[in-house]
Motif scaffolding. Structure first.
Motif, PDB file in Angstrom:
ATOM      1  N   ALA A 139      90.070  45.951   0.300  1.00  0.00           N
ATOM      2  CA  ALA A 139      90.963  46.988  -0.229  1.00  0.00           C
ATOM      3  C   ALA A 139      92.261  46.377  -0.741  1.00  0.00           C
ATOM      4  CB  ALA A 139      91.251  48.033   0.846  1.00  0.00           C
ATOM      5  N   ARG A 140      92.786  45.366  -0.014  1.00  0.00           N
ATOM      6  CA  ARG A 140      94.003  44.696  -0.486  1.00  0.00           C
ATOM      7  C   ARG A 140      93.743  43.962  -1.794  1.00  0.00           C
ATOM      8  NH1 ARG A 140      94.337  43.472   5.077  1.00  0.00           N
ATOM      9  NH2 ARG A 140      93.669  41.316   4.735  1.00  0.00           N
ATOM     10  N   SER A 141      92.594  43.297  -1.881  1.00  0.00           N
ATOM     11  CA  SER A 141      92.250  42.602  -3.121  1.00  0.00           C
ATOM     12  C   SER A 141      92.043  43.589  -4.260  1.00  0.00           C
ATOM     13  CB  SER A 141      90.987  41.756  -2.916  1.00  0.00           C
ATOM     14  OG  SER A 141      91.208  40.732  -1.967  1.00  0.00           O
ATOM     15  N   ALA A 142      91.393  44.725  -3.956  1.00  0.00           N
ATOM     16  CA  ALA A 142      91.152  45.736  -4.990  1.00  0.00           C
ATOM     17  C   ALA A 142      92.471  46.289  -5.527  1.00  0.00           C
ATOM     18  CB  ALA A 142      90.289  46.863  -4.425  1.00  0.00           C
ATOM     19  N   GLN A 143      93.459  46.455  -4.668  1.00  0.00           N
ATOM     20  CA  GLN A 143      94.771  46.931  -5.111  1.00  0.00           C
ATOM     21  C   GLN A 143      95.407  45.941  -6.089  1.00  0.00           C
ATOM     22  OE1 GLN A 143      96.948  47.580  -1.498  1.00  0.00           O
ATOM     23  NE2 GLN A 143      95.865  49.470  -0.989  1.00  0.00           N
ATOM     24  N   ALA A 144      95.256  44.650  -5.791  1.00  0.00           N
ATOM     25  CA  ALA A 144      95.804  43.633  -6.695  1.00  0.00           C
ATOM     26  C   ALA A 144      95.076  43.668  -8.036  1.00  0.00           C
ATOM     27  CB  ALA A 144      95.691  42.252  -6.057  1.00  0.00           C
ATOM     28  N   ILE A 145      93.758  43.795  -8.007  1.00  0.00           N
ATOM     29  CA  ILE A 145      92.980  43.847  -9.250  1.00  0.00           C
ATOM     30  C   ILE A 145      93.383  45.066 -10.075  1.00  0.00           C
ATOM     31  CG2 ILE A 145      90.656  44.158 -10.194  1.00  0.00           C
ATOM     32  CD1 ILE A 145      89.631  42.511  -7.770  1.00  0.00           C
ATOM     33  N   ALA A 146      93.525  46.205  -9.420  1.00  0.00           N
ATOM     34  CA  ALA A 146      93.927  47.422 -10.132  1.00  0.00           C
ATOM     35  C   ALA A 146      95.316  47.256 -10.752  1.00  0.00           C
ATOM     36  CB  ALA A 146      93.901  48.618  -9.179  1.00  0.00           C
ATOM     37  N   ARG A 147      96.210  46.597 -10.042  1.00  0.00           N
ATOM     38  CA  ARG A 147      97.558  46.355 -10.580  1.00  0.00           C
ATOM     39  C   ARG A 147      97.488  45.457 -11.810  1.00  0.00           C
ATOM     40  NH1 ARG A 147      99.499  44.613  -6.270  1.00  0.00           N
ATOM     41  NH2 ARG A 147      99.576  42.352  -6.639  1.00  0.00           N
ATOM     42  N   TRP A 148      96.639  44.434 -11.737  1.00  0.00           N
ATOM     43  CA  TRP A 148      96.490  43.534 -12.891  1.00  0.00           C
ATOM     44  C   TRP A 148      95.836  44.252 -14.064  1.00  0.00           C
ATOM     45  CZ3 TRP A 148      94.160  39.365  -9.170  1.00  0.00           C
ATOM     46  CH2 TRP A 148      95.204  38.817  -8.399  1.00  0.00           C
ATOM     47  N   GLN A 149      94.975  45.230 -13.776  1.00  0.00           N
ATOM     48  CA  GLN A 149      94.399  46.037 -14.856  1.00  0.00           C
ATOM     49  C   GLN A 149      95.492  46.863 -15.530  1.00  0.00           C
ATOM     50  OE1 GLN A 149      91.272  47.988 -12.546  1.00  0.00           O
ATOM     51  NE2 GLN A 149      89.703  46.978 -13.790  1.00  0.00           N
ATOM     52  N   ARG A 150      96.368  47.447 -14.741  1.00  0.00           N
ATOM     53  CA  ARG A 150      97.458  48.233 -15.322  1.00  0.00           C
ATOM     54  C   ARG A 150      98.386  47.356 -16.165  1.00  0.00           C
ATOM     55  NH1 ARG A 150      97.232  50.533 -10.109  1.00  0.00           N
ATOM     56  NH2 ARG A 150      99.035  49.305  -9.380  1.00  0.00           N
ATOM     57  N   ASP A 151      98.486  46.075 -15.787  1.00  0.00           N
ATOM     58  CA  ASP A 151      99.318  45.146 -16.546  1.00  0.00           C
ATOM     59  C   ASP A 151      98.585  44.555 -17.749  1.00  0.00           C
ATOM     60  OD1 ASP A 151     101.330  45.550 -14.717  1.00  0.00           O
ATOM     61  OD2 ASP A 151     100.893  43.752 -13.537  1.00  0.00           O
ATOM     62  N   GLY A 152      97.321  44.959 -17.941  1.00  0.00           N
ATOM     63  CA  GLY A 152      96.547  44.476 -19.078  1.00  0.00           C
ATOM     64  C   GLY A 152      96.004  43.070 -18.900  1.00  0.00           C
ATOM     65  N   LEU A 153      95.936  42.575 -17.684  1.00  0.00           N
ATOM     66  CA  LEU A 153      95.463  41.209 -17.435  1.00  0.00           C
ATOM     67  C   LEU A 153      93.986  41.136 -17.087  1.00  0.00           C
ATOM     68  CD1 LEU A 153      98.468  39.960 -15.261  1.00  0.00           C
ATOM     69  CD2 LEU A 153      98.037  39.484 -17.684  1.00  0.00           C
ATOM     70  N   VAL A 154      93.421  42.242 -16.579  1.00  0.00           N
ATOM     71  CA  VAL A 154      92.018  42.305 -16.168  1.00  0.00           C
ATOM     72  C   VAL A 154      91.347  43.427 -16.954  1.00  0.00           C
ATOM     73  CG1 VAL A 154      90.469  42.852 -14.233  1.00  0.00           C
ATOM     74  CG2 VAL A 154      92.446  41.367 -13.860  1.00  0.00           C
ATOM     75  N   PRO A 155      90.125  43.195 -17.457  1.00  0.00           N
ATOM     76  CA  PRO A 155      89.437  44.234 -18.235  1.00  0.00           C
ATOM     77  C   PRO A 155      89.348  45.556 -17.468  1.00  0.00           C
ATOM     78  CG  PRO A 155      88.258  42.160 -18.408  1.00  0.00           C
ATOM     79  CD  PRO A 155      89.334  41.960 -17.380  1.00  0.00           C
ATOM     80  N   PRO A 156      89.603  46.667 -18.134  1.00  0.00           N
ATOM     81  CA  PRO A 156      89.642  47.969 -17.455  1.00  0.00           C
ATOM     82  C   PRO A 156      88.277  48.475 -17.015  1.00  0.00           C
ATOM     83  CG  PRO A 156      89.918  48.254 -19.815  1.00  0.00           C
ATOM     84  CD  PRO A 156      89.951  46.775 -19.566  1.00  0.00           C
ATOM     85  N   ASP A 157      87.188  47.880 -17.538  1.00  0.00           N
ATOM     86  CA  ASP A 157      85.860  48.387 -17.193  1.00  0.00           C
ATOM     87  C   ASP A 157      85.346  47.842 -15.859  1.00  0.00           C
ATOM     88  OD1 ASP A 157      85.655  45.836 -18.254  1.00  0.00           O
ATOM     89  OD2 ASP A 157      83.682  46.188 -19.134  1.00  0.00           O
ATOM     90  N   LEU A 158      86.073  46.930 -15.232  1.00  0.00           N
ATOM     91  CA  LEU A 158      85.666  46.424 -13.925  1.00  0.00           C
ATOM     92  C   LEU A 158      86.071  47.407 -12.831  1.00  0.00           C
ATOM     93  CD1 LEU A 158      86.599  42.612 -14.042  1.00  0.00           C
ATOM     94  CD2 LEU A 158      84.306  43.615 -14.078  1.00  0.00           C
ATOM     95  N   ASP A 159      85.160  47.693 -11.923  1.00  0.00           N
ATOM     96  CA  ASP A 159      85.475  48.529 -10.770  1.00  0.00           C
ATOM     97  C   ASP A 159      86.228  47.656  -9.756  1.00  0.00           C
ATOM     98  OD1 ASP A 159      85.012  49.495  -7.945  1.00  0.00           O
ATOM     99  OD2 ASP A 159      84.049  51.149  -9.011  1.00  0.00           O
ATOM    100  N   PRO A 160      87.502  47.954  -9.483  1.00  0.00           N
ATOM    101  CA  PRO A 160      88.288  47.075  -8.603  1.00  0.00           C
ATOM    102  C   PRO A 160      87.678  46.869  -7.224  1.00  0.00           C
ATOM    103  CG  PRO A 160      89.730  48.593  -9.758  1.00  0.00           C
ATOM    104  CD  PRO A 160      88.329  49.051 -10.031  1.00  0.00           C
ATOM    105  N   GLU A 161      87.180  47.958  -6.633  1.00  0.00           N
ATOM    106  CA  GLU A 161      86.641  47.850  -5.278  1.00  0.00           C
ATOM    107  C   GLU A 161      85.368  47.003  -5.254  1.00  0.00           C
ATOM    108  OE1 GLU A 161      85.064  50.682  -1.586  1.00  0.00           O
ATOM    109  OE2 GLU A 161      85.892  51.583  -3.413  1.00  0.00           O
ATOM    110  N   MET A 162      84.428  47.291  -6.165  1.00  0.00           N
ATOM    111  CA  MET A 162      83.176  46.543  -6.178  1.00  0.00           C
ATOM    112  C   MET A 162      83.402  45.090  -6.578  1.00  0.00           C
ATOM    113  SD  MET A 162      81.017  48.593  -4.990  1.00  0.00           S
ATOM    114  CE  MET A 162      79.610  47.506  -5.205  1.00  0.00           C
TER     115      MET A 162
END
Length: 206
Positions: A139-162
């Motif tokens: 969950a902590r890692s997923a929060q970081a991934i979601a934050r990076w998605q909001r910053d445009g660094l990670v593709p938005p189609d990735l499910d952060p949790e999975m």
């Protein structure tokens, strides 16, 4: 159950009782690592700790209970690595830091991790505790991934949790094979490869 609690939710222990309980936990870990869970007896633990056999049950109701606390502490150590080692670090640097922190924690706990794999095949209560620690870490890692998605660094189609679960499984299994099963692998090369795969899977700038 945490250190300083009485067995079964009783009143807090005295200072002497807390020290005895800690000795039992330290002895239990040593014996589990040497004998494995199934071959360990309460008498082995009390003998190693220098505590009377009957006194064990003042602090723990069973061998399973002391194992669960030893494992609970281990998981807290294993999953406590942070994704943010220093202000201003890039996401890729944070991931590299986290992988190395996890490697060091895994190396410290490799003997016990071998026993944990054994117990995970048959103890339902332990399985649930293990699942909770993994879920909290993911969950902590997923929060970081979601934050990076909001910053445009990670593709938005990735499910952060999975994505967090999948990447954690890759790292965890690789370290298990290296540090517990003894597969020959240079630690530096392995970590560099895990870093590269994680960063590329997330599409992060290096």
């Amino acid at each position: 159950m945490r250190s300083g609690d009485g067995a079964g939710g009783q009143a807090p222990l005295t200072e002497r009782g807390a020290r005895t309980r800690e000795r039992l936990l330290a002895a239990a870990r040593e014996v589990f690592e040497e004998r494995g869970f199934l071959e360990t007896r309460v008498a082995h633990i009390t003998g190693r700790a220098g505590v009377a056999y009957g006194s064990f049950y003042t602090y723990f109701p069973s061998k399973e209970a002391v194992f669960l606390e030893v494992a609970d502490r281990l998981f807290a150590d294993m999953t406590g690595h942070a994704l943010e080692p220093a202000p201003g670090s890039s996401p890729a640097e944070r991931l590299r830091h986290a992988n190395r922190a996890y490697y060091e924690a895994y190396r410290r706990n490799a003997k016990m991790m071998a026993i944990i794999e054994q117990v995970a095949t048959f103890n339902v209560e332990f399985q649930e505790m293990r699942r909770k620690h993994r879920a909290d870490s993911a969950a902590r890692s997923a929060q970081a991934i979601a934050r990076w998605q909001r910053d445009g660094l990670v593709p938005p189609d990735l499910d952060p949790e999975m994505t967090a679960h999948a990447l954690a499984t890759m790292v965890d299994r690789s370290l298990y094979l290296c540090l517990v099963q003894g597969d020959e692998a240079d630690a530096g090369r392995l970590l560099d490869t895990l870093d590269a795969l994680t960063v590329r899977a997330l599409g992060l700038p290096t």
